[in-house]
Design a protein around this motif. Structure first.
Motif, short mmCIF file in Angstrom:
data_model
loop_
_atom_site.label_atom_id
_atom_site.label_comp_id
_atom_site.label_asym_id
_atom_site.label_seq_id
_atom_site.Cartn_x
_atom_site.Cartn_y
_atom_site.Cartn_z
N ALA A 72 0.56 -1.33 -0.14
CA ALA A 72 -0.10 -0.01 -0.21
C ALA A 72 0.94 1.13 0.04
N HIS A 73 2.36 1.27 0.31
CA HIS A 73 2.92 2.27 0.24
C HIS A 73 4.21 2.46 -0.75
N ASP A 430 -5.04 8.15 -1.26
CA ASP A 430 -4.37 7.27 -0.73
C ASP A 430 -4.63 6.90 0.72
N ARG A 434 -6.32 3.96 2.86
CA ARG A 434 -5.59 3.03 3.69
C ARG A 434 -6.20 3.06 5.08
#
Length: 447
Positions: A72-73, A430, A434
């Motif tokens: 996710a990063h 984003d 998350r």
């Protein structure tokens, strides 16, 4: 391979800027140069890195502990280069020809040993070295064979996999645990070591809570932090060191200060005083140096830890066409009669300075000196707490910060990095995504 580019409208060859290293400084610089110069055809920007993706290095301890989902990063270099008008080329730099102005890159092989790219040569008009740093084990016996390091996302994911496997193994095996089982020894109580210890205390207990009921967290899980200095976080003021050590002790982390490591073994760590700390997993987090291949590369001046020595303009001392930023650069810090410390904030500042330097260089204007601004240091102590000294360079001393406010400041540093890469809209979306995913999935990675 000739990295040349011609502007079709003017017939003039574009200035070739090659950046080696896609860490915090290198990727931010490539992104901003691409947006400001590459998009307009004023320069051709090429980023060379041996990996395919970027993750902010201060986040590696969270990946290792399992508290952050790397997927996710991570930033994919190919996508970032497409969106921001620079070129990404995969490969590891192995050599430099200053006379021909060429960067030599080794062939890249995949995990099966199949060649993906061959040996290549990239020409430059301006070369910017931003390849970061790696752990310095000072030749300590056994480190290379038995200790893990946190130099890359591969290192972090490998540690996490070993940690989860150790918990599952201990749960399923018959009989008593061996002395070293479920023991983690972290050598080095700087920011990386302390942050990993604090994060691991929580995440190991979360892993065990998912049905591994034969493990007693308070009895069976142990984390040791080993530091040769007389206190943890020796680079920070004593008050913050003592507060951090007290916090770790309350969490059950065993802190060993004034403890010099003599040797790392398969089942633990031998100290110089003859004592032994059993450990199934050992992490080396003490000391940094620039990559070994930089030592005197192409005759450039380097220091004892392989950093390229640069002038205040960030140009290397022996070649004005080669610059260095971030951890691989030994940049003067006149106010301290030393060099700029290897911190993410320095890489960020130098990337911003280099952006202006490149615009001046293309216009034929004199370059300006870089001045490091010390905004202090922050160290995360897990999900809810942080300690640090802030704004030290601005107020003439250290402003101590702890708790929720310090944690907010710590998070803001990462958001600043994301903003430099993606802009406000993408970062906002984003972040929201998350937060939604976090509410529906385990708070610790279980594989």
């Amino acid at each position: 391979m000739r990295s040349t580019s011609r502007n079709d409208e003017t017939g003039i060859t574009a200035h070739r800027i090659v950046i080696v290293g896609g860490g915090a400084g290198g990727l931010e610089l490539a992104t901003r140069l691409g947006d400001q110069l590459g998009k307009k055809g004023k320069a051709q920007i090429t980023l060379i890195d041996k990996t395919r993706t970027h993750v902010w290095k201060p986040k590696l301890h969270e990946i290792a502990a399992g508290s952050m989902d790397m997927n996710a990063h991570e930033v994919h270099f190919l996508a970032q280069s497409h969106w921001h008008h620079f070129r990404y080329r995969m490969g590891e730099m192995t050599g430099l020809d200053r006379e021909k102005k060429e960067v030599h890159v080794a062939p890249h092989l995949d995990e099966d040993g199949t060649q993906v790219t061959g040996q290549r040569v990239f020409q430059y008009d301006t070369l910017i070295m931003a390849i970061g740093s790696q752990s310095n084990d000072f030749g300590t016996p056994g480190v290379a064979e038995h200790a893990l390091k946190l130099e890359s996302t591969d290192d972090a994911t490998r540690f996490h996999r070993k940690m989860v496997n150790a918990c599952i193994r201990a749960h399923s095996q018959p009989g008593q645990l061996r002395p070293e089982q479920l023991q983690v020894a972290i050598i080095g109580a700087g920011a990386t070591g302390v942050e990993l210890a604090a994060e691991l205390h929580r995440t190991t207990r979360e892993v065990v809570s998912y049905g591994l009921d034969r493990i007693d967290p308070d009895k069976d899980l142990s984390i040791h932090v080993i530091e040769a200095a007389d206190r943890v976080l020796p680079a920070l003021p004593p008050r913050l060191s003592h507060a951090t050590e007290s916090y770790l002790a309350k969490q059950g982390v065993k802190v060993h200060t004034g403890a010099k490591v003599a040797r790392v073994a398969e089942d633990g760590v031998h100290l110089a005083d003859g004592s032994f700390i059993p450990a199934e997993l050992t992490v080396w987090a003490a000391g940094v140096k620039a990559p070994d291949f930089l030592k005197n590369i192409a005759g450039l001046e380097t220091n004892r830890i392989n950093q390229l020595v640069v002038k205040q303009t960030l140009q290397t001392t022996l070649d004005d066409d080669i610059f260095a930023i971030g951890d691989c650069a030994a940049c003067p810090w006149p106010e301290k009669n030393g060099t700029v410390p290897p911190r993410a904030q320095a890489a960020n500042q130098q990337a911003t300075h280099m952006l202006a330097q490149m615009r001046r260089r293309l216009k034929g204007e004199p370059l300006k000196d870089y001045q490091y601004k010390d905004f202090g240091s922050l160290v995360s102590l897990g999900e809810y707490s942080t300690v640090g000294s802030m704004m030290g360079g601005l107020v003439g001393g250290s402003l101590m910060v702890e708790g929720a406010f310090a944690k907010l400041m710590y998070v803001s540093l990462y958001k600043k990095h994301e903003l430099a890469l993606h802009g406000a809209t993408k970062v906002t979306l984003d972040t929201v995504a998350r937060m939604i995913v976090r509410r529906t999935e385990p708070h610790v990675k279980l594989h």
